[in-house]
Design a protein around this motif. Structure first.
Motif, PDB file in Angstrom:
ATOM      1  N   LEU A   1       0.874   1.556 -12.675  1.00 19.15           N
ATOM      2  CA  LEU A   1       0.885   2.624 -13.616  1.00 19.15           C
ATOM      3  C   LEU A   1       1.117   2.253 -14.901  1.00 19.15           C
ATOM      4  N   PRO A   2       0.313   2.002 -15.733  1.00 20.76           N
ATOM      5  CA  PRO A   2       0.540   1.365 -17.251  1.00 20.76           C
ATOM      6  C   PRO A   2       1.270   2.323 -18.018  1.00 20.76           C
ATOM      7  N   VAL A   3       2.471   2.297 -18.632  1.00 18.23           N
ATOM      8  CA  VAL A   3       2.794   3.050 -19.808  1.00 18.23           C
ATOM      9  C   VAL A   3       3.309   2.355 -21.042  1.00 18.23           C
ATOM     10  N   ARG A   4       2.426   2.543 -22.050  1.00 10.28           N
ATOM     11  CA  ARG A   4       2.910   1.899 -23.183  1.00 10.28           C
ATOM     12  C   ARG A   4       4.208   2.307 -24.020  1.00 10.28           C
ATOM     13  N   VAL A   5       4.925   1.327 -24.087  1.00 14.58           N
ATOM     14  CA  VAL A   5       6.284   1.747 -24.809  1.00 14.58           C
ATOM     15  C   VAL A   5       6.578   0.854 -26.132  1.00 14.58           C
TER      16      VAL A   5
ATOM     17  N   THR B   1      10.694  -8.819  -8.907  1.00 13.09           N
ATOM     18  CA  THR B   1      11.386  -8.037  -8.287  1.00 13.09           C
ATOM     19  C   THR B   1      10.891  -6.645  -7.986  1.00 13.09           C
ATOM     20  N   ALA B   2      10.265  -6.011  -8.953  1.00 17.41           N
ATOM     21  CA  ALA B   2       9.644  -4.728  -8.856  1.00 17.41           C
ATOM     22  C   ALA B   2       8.589  -4.871  -7.653  1.00 17.41           C
ATOM     23  N   GLY B   3       7.812  -5.974  -7.751  1.00 17.87           N
ATOM     24  CA  GLY B   3       6.761  -6.137  -6.691  1.00 17.87           C
ATOM     25  C   GLY B   3       7.273  -6.077  -5.528  1.00 17.87           C
ATOM     26  N   GLY B   4       8.619  -6.994  -5.318  1.00 21.01           N
ATOM     27  CA  GLY B   4       9.306  -6.722  -4.100  1.00 21.01           C
ATOM     28  C   GLY B   4       9.737  -5.722  -3.654  1.00 21.01           C
ATOM     29  N   VAL B   5      10.377  -4.657  -4.474  1.00 15.41           N
ATOM     30  CA  VAL B   5      10.764  -3.322  -4.266  1.00 15.41           C
ATOM     31  C   VAL B   5       9.568  -2.611  -3.625  1.00 15.41           C
ATOM     32  N   ALA B   6       8.427  -3.005  -4.204  1.00 15.73           N
ATOM     33  CA  ALA B   6       7.204  -2.110  -3.869  1.00 15.73           C
ATOM     34  C   ALA B   6       6.938  -2.281  -2.123  1.00 15.73           C
ATOM     35  N   LEU B   7       7.070  -3.519  -1.941  1.00 16.15           N
ATOM     36  CA  LEU B   7       6.795  -4.243  -0.509  1.00 16.15           C
ATOM     37  C   LEU B   7       7.858  -3.587   0.595  1.00 16.15           C
ATOM     38  N   ILE B   8       8.969  -3.473  -0.015  1.00 18.53           N
ATOM     39  CA  ILE B   8      10.370  -3.102   0.715  1.00 18.53           C
ATOM     40  C   ILE B   8       9.754  -1.365   1.093  1.00 18.53           C
ATOM     41  N   ARG B   9       9.359  -0.821  -0.064  1.00 21.26           N
ATOM     42  CA  ARG B   9       9.420   0.727   0.026  1.00 21.26           C
ATOM     43  C   ARG B   9       7.852   1.014   0.739  1.00 21.26           C
TER      44      ARG B   9
ATOM     45  N   ALA C   1       5.478   7.478  -9.932  1.00 21.72           N
ATOM     46  CA  ALA C   1       5.870   5.995  -9.437  1.00 21.72           C
ATOM     47  C   ALA C   1       7.584   6.185  -8.623  1.00 21.72           C
ATOM     48  N   LYS C   2       7.273   5.196  -7.687  1.00 18.61           N
ATOM     49  CA  LYS C   2       8.323   5.184  -6.725  1.00 18.61           C
ATOM     50  C   LYS C   2       9.167   3.707  -7.354  1.00 18.61           C
TER      51      LYS C   2
ATOM     52  N   ALA D   1       0.630  -1.290  -0.025  1.00 14.88           N
ATOM     53  CA  ALA D   1       0.095   0.129   0.189  1.00 14.88           C
ATOM     54  C   ALA D   1       0.808   1.373  -0.085  1.00 14.88           C
ATOM     55  N   GLY D   2       0.337   2.380  -0.795  1.00 11.70           N
ATOM     56  CA  GLY D   2       0.876   3.659  -0.681  1.00 11.70           C
ATOM     57  C   GLY D   2       2.111   3.662  -1.659  1.00 11.70           C
ATOM     58  N   VAL D   3       2.451   2.456  -2.623  1.00 15.13           N
ATOM     59  CA  VAL D   3       3.477   2.672  -3.527  1.00 15.13           C
ATOM     60  C   VAL D   3       2.813   2.411  -4.784  1.00 15.13           C
ATOM     61  N   THR D   4       3.288   3.381  -5.847  1.00 12.53           N
ATOM     62  CA  THR D   4       2.773   3.310  -7.297  1.00 12.53           C
ATOM     63  C   THR D   4       4.025   2.544  -7.861  1.00 12.53           C
ATOM     64  N   VAL D   5       3.880   1.532  -8.748  1.00 11.74           N
ATOM     65  CA  VAL D   5       4.529   0.859  -9.585  1.00 11.74           C
ATOM     66  C   VAL D   5       4.405   1.018 -11.032  1.00 11.74           C
ATOM     67  N   ALA D   6       5.236   1.620 -11.876  1.00  9.52           N
ATOM     68  CA  ALA D   6       4.985   1.697 -13.294  1.00  9.52           C
ATOM     69  C   ALA D   6       5.644   0.535 -14.035  1.00  9.52           C
ATOM     70  N   VAL D   7       4.790   0.225 -14.946  1.00 14.32           N
ATOM     71  CA  VAL D   7       5.099  -0.893 -15.836  1.00 14.32           C
ATOM     72  C   VAL D   7       5.170  -0.383 -17.313  1.00 14.32           C
ATOM     73  N   LEU D   8       6.448  -0.352 -17.651  1.00 14.11           N
ATOM     74  CA  LEU D   8       6.620   0.032 -19.064  1.00 14.11           C
ATOM     75  C   LEU D   8       6.641  -0.981 -20.079  1.00 14.11           C
TER      76      LEU D   8
END
Length: 445
Positions: A132-136, A274-282, A161-162, A58-65
């Motif tokens: 946060l989806p970012v189409r690239v 790993t990005a999901g893991g970073v979100a948990l850590i943050r 995004a953090k 909770a409280g963390v935004t993860v962007a997926v490019l």
């Protein structure tokens, strides 16, 4: 009259207080903890169930490019924010344009914020984070990979995004620092804004094994793929920039069609997890700077293979709990921080040119209108209402105790307060198509 007014005041106070409690206690992603599938084998060695007793992101935004995300899937219900599109097609990122793989971006999103619903029942490792989806990629617009990736990083940074996950890549063989200047600049800007960037190391370790950006870029946490026995996947890239490793073999795949593919291989999945893991850590350490997060991830990784760093798994398998629990697993402030040491060296060589001055993000308004921003605003407004009601309720009560004016048949003075005036080629996914560490004596900790 006064007693009636006071009763109304107490009633309003009770209702408002209940509203505040409801808002502040509400879970951003719903009240229920999602159940993961039995074949999501990484939950056990990573002790995700134990971690979820502390945080679910909770409280963390993860962007997926990536190729976009099918936000309509029940597996992602309520977890996907309106995002962006740097391919020139003007979408909000919530449509997946990858037909070949049935939705590469959607699959990455489910690994991070899957809600445990739908036909698959697939759960992500950080289900209360916001995506946060970012189409690239998979565009019919620009073909400049460096441009779309760099703009995607900047978009994600500017929209709160953090953590940024990038499971797409392009050839970096001829680039200085193995990273195009546009991308280096965008990464430097993200780092200035305290963002952790995670990227897939690559899937050609048994073939060309050439460096691929953005994983190869200074300042990026590059992730290789391993199986459940902590053995490197045969295709994972063997490169000096690989920092850590994560599950990437027999990792299930939720397509944009809603179909579940039980067997997937790739550093794409390793990066997303790993990005999901970073979100948990943050989430558990909201004041921990990005530099320290990355330092702790590499310092607390479980070394596998030959002792020391290697080109397939870097410093070892990421251990989310170790990295998250700062007091339980201390890391010296002067411990090595290879990702940022390389970044700082690159910046020194560039004279800081790849890190242009930028305006810091505002404290609010950068979360896409979701997450905790709106509930907090509602709660603050409710608190203001409580203050106003209590203040003027007490004022009315004090006035009721004052000697009244001489009886003249006129109404009592009005006690109502006055209201104030109001690179060439498309970036390609690391997927192969849609095996880490069995539970040990420390349950993955």
């Amino acid at each position: 009259m006064v007693d009636s007014a006071l009763r109304r005041t107490r009633g309003l106070l009770a209702v408002t207080a209940a509203l505040v409690l409801t808002v502040l206690s509400a879970s951003p992603a719903g009240a229920l903890t999602p159940r993961h599938r039995a074949d999501e084998w990484w939950f056990a060695p990573w002790a995700i169930s134990d971690i979820w007793k502390i945080t679910r992101g909770a409280g963390v935004t993860v962007a997926v490019l990536d190729s976009g995300v099918n936000a309509r899937l029940p597996e992602l219900a309520g977890a996907v924010l309106p995002g962006g599109d740097t391919t020139g097609q003007g979408t909000d990122g919530r449509t997946d344009f990858d037909k070949k793989n049935d939705g590469h971006g959607t699959a990455m999103a489910a690994l991070i914020v899957g809600q445990g619903g739908g036909n698959s029942g697939f759960a992500g490792v950080a289900p209360e984070a916001r995506l946060l989806p970012v189409r690239v990629s998979h565009s019919t617009g620009t073909t400049d990979a460096a441009q779309v990736i760099s703009e995607g990083i900047r978009y994600a940074t500017d929209h709160g995004a953090k953590v940024i996950n990038i499971s797409v890549a392009a050839d970096a063989d001829q680039e200085i620092d193995e990273c195009p200047g546009l991308v280096k600049s965008a990464i430097a800007n993200a780092i200035q804004h305290d963002v952790v960037i995670v990227a897939a190391a690559g899937d050609e370790g048994d073939a060309a094994n050439a460096p691929e950006y953005p994983a190869s870029c200074p300042g990026v946490l590059a992730v290789g793929a391993i199986d459940k026995y902590a053995q490197p996947w045969k295709n994972t890239q063997r490169q000096s920039y690989v920092t850590v490793a994560a599950p990437g073999v027999r990792v299930g795949w939720v397509g944009q069609s809603g179909k579940y593919y039980p067997n997937g291989w790739g550093s794409s999945q390793a990066s997303a997890l790993t990005a999901g893991g970073v979100a948990l850590i943050r989430s558990a350490n909201p004041r921990m700077p990005a530099r320290e997060v990355v330092q702790r991830i590499s310092a607390t990784a479980k070394d596998v293979g030959e002792p020391g760093k290697d080109s397939a798994t870097g410093y070892g398998v990421i251990r989310i709990y170790h990295a998250m629990m700062k007091n339980e697993y201390p890391v010296a402030a002067n411990a090595p921080n290879p990702v940022f040491e390389r970044f700082d060296a690159s910046q020194a060589r560039d004279g800081g040119r790849s890190a242009p001055a930028s305006t810091p993000l505002a404290a609010s308004g950068k979360q896409g209108g979701a997450g905790w921003g709106t509930p907090i605003l509602v709660a603050l407004l409710a608190i203001v209402v409580i203050f106003v009601v209590v203040f003027f309720g007490l004022r009315a009560r004090r006035r009721s105790r004052r000697p009244g004016p001489p009886s003249s048949g006129d109404p009592a003075p009005d006690a109502t307060p006055h209201r104030p005036a109001s690179s060439a080629g498309h970036p390609s996914p690391h997927s192969g198509r849609p095996q880490f560490l069995p539970p040990d004596e420390t349950k993955g900790r």
